[in-house]
Write a protein that holds these residues in place. Sequence first.
Motif, short mmCIF file in Angstrom:
data_model
loop_
_atom_site.label_atom_id
_atom_site.label_comp_id
_atom_site.label_asym_id
_atom_site.label_seq_id
_atom_site.Cartn_x
_atom_site.Cartn_y
_atom_site.Cartn_z
N LEU A 25 0.84 -1.20 0.00
CA LEU A 25 0.00 0.00 0.00
C LEU A 25 0.88 1.25 0.00
CD1 LEU A 25 -2.70 1.46 0.21
CD2 LEU A 25 -2.57 1.16 2.71
N ILE A 26 1.94 1.21 0.81
CA ILE A 26 2.86 2.35 0.86
C ILE A 26 3.51 2.56 -0.50
CG2 ILE A 26 5.02 3.19 1.84
CD1 ILE A 26 4.21 1.84 4.47
N PHE A 27 3.93 1.46 -1.14
CA PHE A 27 4.54 1.57 -2.47
C PHE A 27 3.56 2.22 -3.46
CE2 PHE A 27 7.56 -2.26 -1.77
CZ PHE A 27 8.50 -1.41 -1.19
N LEU A 28 2.30 1.81 -3.40
CA LEU A 28 1.29 2.36 -4.31
C LEU A 28 1.13 3.87 -4.09
CD1 LEU A 28 -0.97 2.07 -6.40
CD2 LEU A 28 -2.53 1.49 -4.51
N LEU A 29 1.02 4.27 -2.82
CA LEU A 29 0.86 5.69 -2.52
C LEU A 29 2.09 6.49 -2.93
CD1 LEU A 29 -0.82 5.45 1.02
CD2 LEU A 29 -1.93 5.95 -1.17
N VAL A 30 3.26 5.90 -2.72
CA VAL A 30 4.50 6.59 -3.09
C VAL A 30 4.61 6.74 -4.60
CG1 VAL A 30 7.02 6.38 -3.15
CG2 VAL A 30 5.79 5.98 -1.02
N VAL A 31 4.24 5.71 -5.33
CA VAL A 31 4.28 5.79 -6.80
C VAL A 31 3.35 6.89 -7.29
CG1 VAL A 31 3.67 4.60 -8.93
CG2 VAL A 31 5.00 3.42 -7.18
N ILE A 32 2.15 6.98 -6.70
CA ILE A 32 1.22 8.05 -7.07
C ILE A 32 1.85 9.41 -6.77
CG2 ILE A 32 -1.01 9.11 -6.52
CD1 ILE A 32 -2.07 6.29 -5.96
#
Length: 819
Positions: A25-32
């Motif tokens: 989830l953190i990776f997804l938010l960071v990519v965004i």
Amino acid sequence: MKEKEKTNESFMFKLASQIVDRRNLIFLLVVIGLVFSLFSRNWVDVENDLTSYLPTHSGTRQGLDVMEDQFITFGTADIMAANILLDDAQKIADHIAGMDGVQSVAFDDSPDHYANASALYSVTFDYSEKDDACLDVLEQVKSYLSGQDIFVSTGLGNAKGDIIDREVSIIMVYVAIIIVIVLILTSQTYAEVPVLILTFGVGMLLNMGSNFLLGKISFVSNSVTSILQLALSLDYAVILCNRYKEEHQSLPVREAVITALSKAIPEIGASSLTTIGGLVAMFFMQFKLGPDMAVCLIKAILFALLAVFLVMPGLLVLFGPLMDRTAHRNFIPKISFVGKFAYATRFLIPPVFAVIVMLAVHFSGSCPYAYGYGNIVTPKLNEVQIAEQMIKDNFNSKNMVALVVPTGDYDTERQLLAELEAYDEVDYTMGMSNIEALDGYMLADRLTPRQFAELAGLDYELVQMVYMSYAVSEGDYGQVIGGISSYSVPLIDMFLFVCEQVNKGYVSLDDDASELLNDAQEQMNNAKLQLQGDEYNRMLLYLTLPEGGEETYAFLDTIKNTAQKYYPGQSVFLAGNSTSEYDFRESFSTDNTVVSVVSILIVLVVLLFTFKSVGMPVLLILVIQGSIWINFSFPAFTGTPLFFMSYLVVSSIQMGANIDYAIVIASRYMDLKNEMHHKDAIIETMNFAFPTIITSGTILAVAGILIGQMTSEAAIVGIGQSLGRGTILSIILVMFILPQILLLGGTVIEKTSFSMPNALQKKNARGRIRVDGMVRGEVSGTVSGIMHATVDGSVNLSLISGSTTEENPHKEEENHEEA
């Protein structure tokens, strides 16, 4: 096993577990966030004018604000054409003057405009200097001159920002290469390098993408923040990585990352406090570039911490197996000789260092600070600087100062300009009262109806009627009744009034008179827009003095005192490059002391609670402050001018960041000195600290040196050179001076130590444990209060005061197994 898991359920452990387990989830938010930042980093508004950061109460800032509100400053450009004949140069000047969008071209055969077979055209455009239309017209002029060898000097557009961006992009590439090399040499596995690089990249890009939230930032902050962010925050990622490798020796990847993160968060947080504390000192500067850089750098460090705490744990889990397979030997050698040298010279080095510091204090006080760019030589020149230098080499440079006075009295203005022109320091002046309009008459000369009729070639009776209409509009009814023939009106006011009457159809003129009137109207309107406002008039003074220097600063006081004599009790302002330097110097006289004192006090407080000793912080700060004094003694020895801002910024960064090197050595030595002989303790300390110091120090030093050698902006050059030199000095002092001071100052440190309640002291154990003190924790239930007891079982508590003693912690377990 259940009891062990229970003892690990601390807040930090729970937080670390959530971060690791929710890594996708953190990776997804960071990519965004990264995708957003790729676009938003271009939204930031960059301020290229250092005068915008002058204190609001400074004379220059007030003068610039008044001028922006009262006057229009048309865009200008100096264009030099080299290797050209005078006749050809005159034809070019005439052609440019006729181009659309060009208001005027100043050119003649005087040495000010034609010298060394080169022509200098001073072009004024029809638009405000903030209007992009000026750039379009300038491009047309350059296109017309494409066959000539030309050099253009102008303040239009964002040429400085574009050049700095290109230079910083190149510097970033070099810094990235250096970081990779240093990390490979100081790492224990090859796969940890991409983990660290990705962590740095995420923090840097997210920080750049959030700069637009600050509104407007300076070109200095915009250019060096990303580079300094990498250098200043490198330790945080390295600390977590080393913690993970240590825990992974006995734990699986996931559990090792969780445990390492739970231990690293408070450790990294404490490490960042000294760096942030040093930067906070810049908030107290009158020169507002300090707060601007402080906000940008502190925000950069916070984003670096965010990347380390949220992104890096997931990367460690992802790259963990690869790190296991790519381990390599340690490339950093032991430096036992440094510890041995320290012990052998512990009585010699400290007094020598004390003498050096006293000399450095003296010479740093003589540092030749520069408050403008005139005397600063940068390692490289960009195309704008080359053009300015070519023009300066062939033609006399102009030092223009604007004098702003209350409007409405041309006679007073004329007297003031006459007195100022009598000074040898003034070449010539320009104002409403001394600009020639027609036939020897000045714009502000008062003309009677007959004089105006003769000048404009108009019918006298018609002019009388116009004068009567003007008197009525101004409320001068007495002039109408008493006779208009002796009524005099400033030339510019009457010309513009006649134009207004013609435009309204009240006055009719023949073609020749209309043409004369239209030409005069354009000239006078432009003059009025530039020199006359609703409340203030502007006069331009061209000095024979250089832009900086004590003689120039003293004469600025003379100008203001002279003007104040003609306008007693009213506000007068001066603005120009010389006044900017004058105000920079005035603010620096306070800021340099404030920054030094505040940064020392903040770091002192942090260290006081870190070491619980008064002596230790003083000794550590003395070493780093000594490196600062030595650093700024170099310009005094070499006679090289240093831009004043470099001291303010670098001294804060040095105190905040380089103190970490001293903390690493001091902390390790204090842990070891009671376990082994002091000689062995200092040898082991230096072997332990060297990889950390050489990693962080090398990158910060190299980043500074590259900034100082590869940029053409004088303000940034000074920051880079001073930071690189200062970091090298700090490394040398903490490696070869601090150990001797710690060995010799051990008694002072112990005698000035103190104890304080520590609610974070933890005790986890099994078996028979004796507890004496005030505690709060779990002992088969919740205990709160003063406890004197022996507990059989597991203990997880915070020791507020007192002590705990394990009594045969494994004996009861062994007895249980025997039974």
